[in-house]
Design an enzyme around this catalytic site. Structure first.
Site, PDB file in Angstrom:
ATOM      1  N   GLY A   1      32.736  62.392  57.792  1.00 45.52           N
ATOM      2  CA  GLY A   1      32.622  61.968  56.389  1.00 45.52           C
ATOM      3  C   GLY A   1      31.969  60.607  56.336  1.00 45.52           C
TER       4      GLY A   1
ATOM      5  N   LYS B   1      48.752  44.749  47.612  1.00 41.23           N
ATOM      6  CA  LYS B   1      48.272  46.075  47.217  1.00 41.23           C
ATOM      7  C   LYS B   1      48.778  46.375  45.814  1.00 41.23           C
ATOM      8  CE  LYS B   1      46.162  49.687  49.151  1.00 41.23           C
ATOM      9  NZ  LYS B   1      45.085  49.721  50.137  1.00 41.23           N
TER      10      LYS B   1
ATOM     11  N   TYR C   1      30.417  59.908  60.009  1.00 39.92           N
ATOM     12  CA  TYR C   1      28.974  60.152  59.981  1.00 39.92           C
ATOM     13  C   TYR C   1      28.196  58.948  60.529  1.00 39.92           C
ATOM     14  CZ  TYR C   1      24.322  60.369  57.896  1.00 39.92           C
ATOM     15  OH  TYR C   1      22.968  60.317  57.696  1.00 39.92           O
TER      16      TYR C   1
ATOM     17  N   GLY D   1      35.979  64.395  62.154  1.00 32.59           N
ATOM     18  CA  GLY D   1      35.606  64.002  60.792  1.00 32.59           C
ATOM     19  C   GLY D   1      34.243  63.349  60.776  1.00 32.59           C
TER      20      GLY D   1
HETATM   21  P1  NAD Z   1      35.937  60.757  54.243  1.00 37.65           P
HETATM   22  O1  NAD Z   1      36.828  61.557  53.345  1.00 37.65           O
HETATM   23  O2  NAD Z   1      34.565  60.439  53.783  1.00 37.65           O
HETATM   24  O3  NAD Z   1      35.793  61.484  55.662  1.00 37.65           O
HETATM   25  C1  NAD Z   1      36.812  62.173  56.291  1.00 37.65           C
HETATM   26  C2  NAD Z   1      36.228  63.503  56.732  1.00 37.65           C
HETATM   27  O4  NAD Z   1      37.182  64.184  57.538  1.00 37.65           O
HETATM   28  C3  NAD Z   1      35.883  64.439  55.577  1.00 37.65           C
HETATM   29  O5  NAD Z   1      34.510  64.783  55.654  1.00 37.65           O
HETATM   30  C4  NAD Z   1      36.785  65.651  55.806  1.00 37.65           C
HETATM   31  O6  NAD Z   1      36.142  66.880  55.479  1.00 37.65           O
HETATM   32  C5  NAD Z   1      37.081  65.557  57.279  1.00 37.65           C
HETATM   33  N1  NAD Z   1      38.329  66.192  57.701  1.00 37.65           N
HETATM   34  C6  NAD Z   1      39.536  66.158  57.079  1.00 37.65           C
HETATM   35  N2  NAD Z   1      40.441  66.836  57.811  1.00 37.65           N
HETATM   36  C7  NAD Z   1      39.816  67.259  58.915  1.00 37.65           C
HETATM   37  C8  NAD Z   1      40.213  68.004  60.047  1.00 37.65           C
HETATM   38  N3  NAD Z   1      41.465  68.429  60.194  1.00 37.65           N
HETATM   39  N4  NAD Z   1      39.306  68.277  60.994  1.00 37.65           N
HETATM   40  C9  NAD Z   1      38.030  67.830  60.862  1.00 37.65           C
HETATM   41  N5  NAD Z   1      37.583  67.137  59.813  1.00 37.65           N
HETATM   42  C10 NAD Z   1      38.470  66.851  58.866  1.00 37.65           C
HETATM   43  O7  NAD Z   1      36.755  59.433  54.590  1.00 37.65           O
HETATM   44  P2  NAD Z   1      36.271  58.113  55.346  1.00 37.65           P
HETATM   45  O8  NAD Z   1      35.919  57.087  54.324  1.00 37.65           O
HETATM   46  O9  NAD Z   1      35.319  58.447  56.430  1.00 37.65           O
HETATM   47  O10 NAD Z   1      37.651  57.671  55.956  1.00 37.65           O
HETATM   48  C11 NAD Z   1      38.192  58.290  57.100  1.00 37.65           C
HETATM   49  C12 NAD Z   1      39.433  57.528  57.516  1.00 37.65           C
HETATM   50  O11 NAD Z   1      39.069  56.150  57.759  1.00 37.65           O
HETATM   51  C13 NAD Z   1      40.528  57.473  56.449  1.00 37.65           C
HETATM   52  O12 NAD Z   1      41.780  57.481  57.085  1.00 37.65           O
HETATM   53  C14 NAD Z   1      40.300  56.121  55.778  1.00 37.65           C
HETATM   54  O13 NAD Z   1      41.493  55.614  55.197  1.00 37.65           O
HETATM   55  C15 NAD Z   1      39.863  55.292  56.959  1.00 37.65           C
HETATM   56  N6  NAD Z   1      39.102  54.099  56.593  1.00 37.65           N
HETATM   57  C16 NAD Z   1      37.916  54.191  55.934  1.00 37.65           C
HETATM   58  C17 NAD Z   1      37.220  53.029  55.585  1.00 37.65           C
HETATM   59  C18 NAD Z   1      35.897  53.097  54.884  1.00 37.65           C
HETATM   60  O14 NAD Z   1      35.212  52.048  54.817  1.00 37.65           O
HETATM   61  N7  NAD Z   1      35.473  54.251  54.379  1.00 37.65           N
HETATM   62  C19 NAD Z   1      37.740  51.754  55.919  1.00 37.65           C
HETATM   63  C20 NAD Z   1      38.945  51.684  56.626  1.00 37.65           C
HETATM   64  C21 NAD Z   1      39.613  52.870  56.944  1.00 37.65           C
END
Ligand code: NAD
Length: 359
Positions: free
Chosen positions: A182, A83, A186, A180
Site C-alpha cells: 500500500g 492524540k 509500495y 503489504g
Molecule cells: P495502506 O493501507 O496504504 O497499506 C497497507 C496495505 O496492506 C494495503 O494495500 C492492504 O491491501 C494490505 N494488506 C492488508 N492486510 C494484508 C494481508 N493480510 N496481507 C497482505 N496485504 C495486506 O497503509 P500504509 O499507509 O502503507 O500503512 C501501513 C502500516 O504502516 C500501518 O500499520 C500504518 O499505521 C503504518 N504507518 C504508516 C505511515 C504512513 O506514513 N503511511 C506512518 C507510520 C506508520
C-alpha cells in the site's frame, strides 16, 4: 470487570492532561489526551472512530497518546505525545463546521497540543481546522504525503537491522519479503529495487495494488498472504496491519531480521517481543522504524524543507543500531530497549532544564 479508573491510569503511566469536549451545534464529541510535554508540544493525529462506548474511546486515546511520546522522543524530535479521538461515524459527521468546532478546542489548548491527520481524517479536514487554530500540521501544500518519507525511514531501519545481523548493510547482498504494498510498502519496495536488492517478494490482498506492482516491477515476485512469513529471506518487512506478529506467524518466520512500517505490529508487545528475541530474530521496533512520517510533519513546524526532512529521517539508521545494542547489553527485547532509549532522552532533557533562566 471493574469501572475504568482514569486517575489511577493517569498516575500509573504519568499522563498530564485529558480533555473532553462537546459542541452542540455540530454534535462534535471528542477526547484529547496529552501524555508528556517535556520535550515540546504534544503532537499526534486526530482519529475519527465509531467506538462502541466512551470507555473504549478513552482507552484508545490514552494508549495512542503515550505511544506518540515514545515515538517522537526516540526520533530525536522536540515534541511530546498526544492524540485526539473524535467519536462518531466518519461517513456521516464530517463537515466544515465540525472541523472548525474542533479547531477551536485545539486552539483553547494554546499550543500544548498540535493535531494532524490520522484514521478517517484528511488534509482537507486539517485545512478546516487551520481556519480556527495554528496548531495543526499536515496541511495541503506543506509537508505533503508522509508515506514516501515513512518508507525511506523503514529503508534505513532495514539497513541498520542488516548491519547489526550480518555486518553488511548493502541492500544488493540481501533478500526481502514485504507484507503489504500500500502507501508505505509500495515505496519501500521501490527503494529496495532501486538499491539493487538481490530478490524481493511481496504479498497483498488488494488486486489493484498487486497489479500495480506487477506492471511496475515484474521482477518482484508475488506470494500468497499466508506464505509471506515462512519465506527463506534475510528481511521480513510487515507493512500492512497491526498485530501481524503473533502466536501463529512468529513460529513461521525464517528471516533473521524483521523490520517494517506497520504500527503496533506485535499483537502483544511483551509476549511477542520476547518470542522474537528467544528465536534470535533481530526485530526493529515499529515506532522507531516508521518515524519518518512524524519527522516529516515536524519539519512543517520549522518551515518545511523536504531535503532536511529526508536527512533527519536517515538518522533512523544510527538510532536503530543504538537501540539494538541496548537490547543486547541489557538482555531485554528491542521494543523495551526503544522505550529505555526514549525515556532516557526525556529524562536527560528534563534534567538540563532544572535551572532557572530568566527570558
Ligand atoms: P495502506 O493501507 O496504504 O497499506 C497497507 C496495505 O496492506 C494495503 O494495500 C492492504 O491491501 C494490505 N494488506 C492488508 N492486510 C494484508 C494481508 N493480510 N496481507 C497482505 N496485504 C495486506 O497503509 P500504509 O499507509 O502503507 O500503512 C501501513 C502500516 O504502516 C500501518 O500499520 C500504518 O499505521 C503504518 N504507518 C504508516 C505511515 C504512513 O506514513 N503511511 C506512518 C507510520 C506508520
Amino acid at each position: 470487570m471493574g469501572e475504568f479508573q482514569v486517575f489511577d491510569y493517569m498516575q500509573k503511566h504519568e499522563y498530564e492532561q485529558v480533555v473532553y469536549f462537546y459542541d452542540k451545534s455540530t454534535g462534535l464529541k471528542g477526547i484529547t489526551a496529552i501524555h508528556n510535554t517535556t520535550l515540546g508540544p504534544a503532537l499526534g493525529g486526530t482519529r475519527i472512530w465509531n467506538y462502541a462506548n466512551e470507555e473504549e474511546a478513552l482507552v484508545d486515546v490514552l494508549r495512542l497518546a503515550r505511544g506518540m511520546t515514545y515515538k517522537s522522543a526516540a526520533a530525536g524530535l522536540n515534541l511530546g505525545g498526544g492524540k485526539t479521538v473524535l467519536i462518531g461515524d466518519a461517513s456521516k459527521i464530517k463537515s466544515e463546521a465540525y472541523f472548525r468546532a474542533f479547531g477551536r478546542f485545539v486552539q483553547s489548548l494554546n499550543g500544548r497540543y498540535i493535531t494532524a491527520e490520522d484514521v478517517n481524517t484528511s488534509t482537507r479536514d486539517m485545512g478546516y481546522i487551520a481556519m480556527e487554530t495554528k496548531h495543526v500540521v499536515g496541511l495541503e501544500g506543506k509537508s505533503g504525503n508522509p508515506s514516501p518519507v515513512t518508507a525511506m525511514g523503514v529503508f534505513h531501519a532495514v539497513k541498520a537491522g542488516l548491519q547489526y545481523k550480518f555486518g553488511d548493510a548493502d541492500i544488493a547482498d540481501h533478500t526481502f519479503a514485504v507484507q503489504g504494498a500500500g502507501q508505505t510498502g509500495y515505496f519501500l519496495i521501490n527503494y529496495l529495487v532501486e538499491a539493487g536488492a538481490k530478490k524481493v517478494y511481496f504479498t497483498e490482498i488488494s488486486p489493484r495494488h498487486i497489479e500495480r506492482m506487477k506492471q511496475e516491477h515484474p521482477e518482484v515476485e508475488y506470494v500468497k498472504p499466508e506464505d509471506i512469513f515462512g519465506l527463506d529471506v534475510d528481511v521480513l518487512s510487515p507493512c500492512a496491519l497491526g498485530g501481524a506478529l503473533n502466536d501463529t506467524t512468529i513460529p513461521q518466520i525464517h528471516a533473521p531480521v524483521v523490520c517494517g512500517s506497520a504500527n503496533n505490529v506485535l499483537l502483544d508487545e511483551d509476549k511477542h517481543g520476547a518470542m522474537l528475541k528467544d528465536r534470535g530474530i533481530i526485530y526493529c521496533p515499529d515506532f522507531v522504524a516508521n518515524a519518518g512520517g512524524i519527522i516529516n510533519v515536524y519539519h512543517e513546524l520549522q518551515g518545511y524543507d523536504r531535503d532536511r526532512a529526508m536527512a533527519d529521517t536517515k538518522k533512523i539508521y544510527d538510532r536503530m543500531l543504538e537501540i539494538l545494542a541496548i537490547a543486547d547489553d541489557q538482555n531485554i527485547t528491542s521494543q523495551q530497549a526503544a522505550k529505555v532509549f526514549a525515556k532516557q532522552r526525556i529524562q536527560s532533557v528534563h534534567d538540563v532544564r532544572s535551572n532557572y533562566i530568566p527570558r
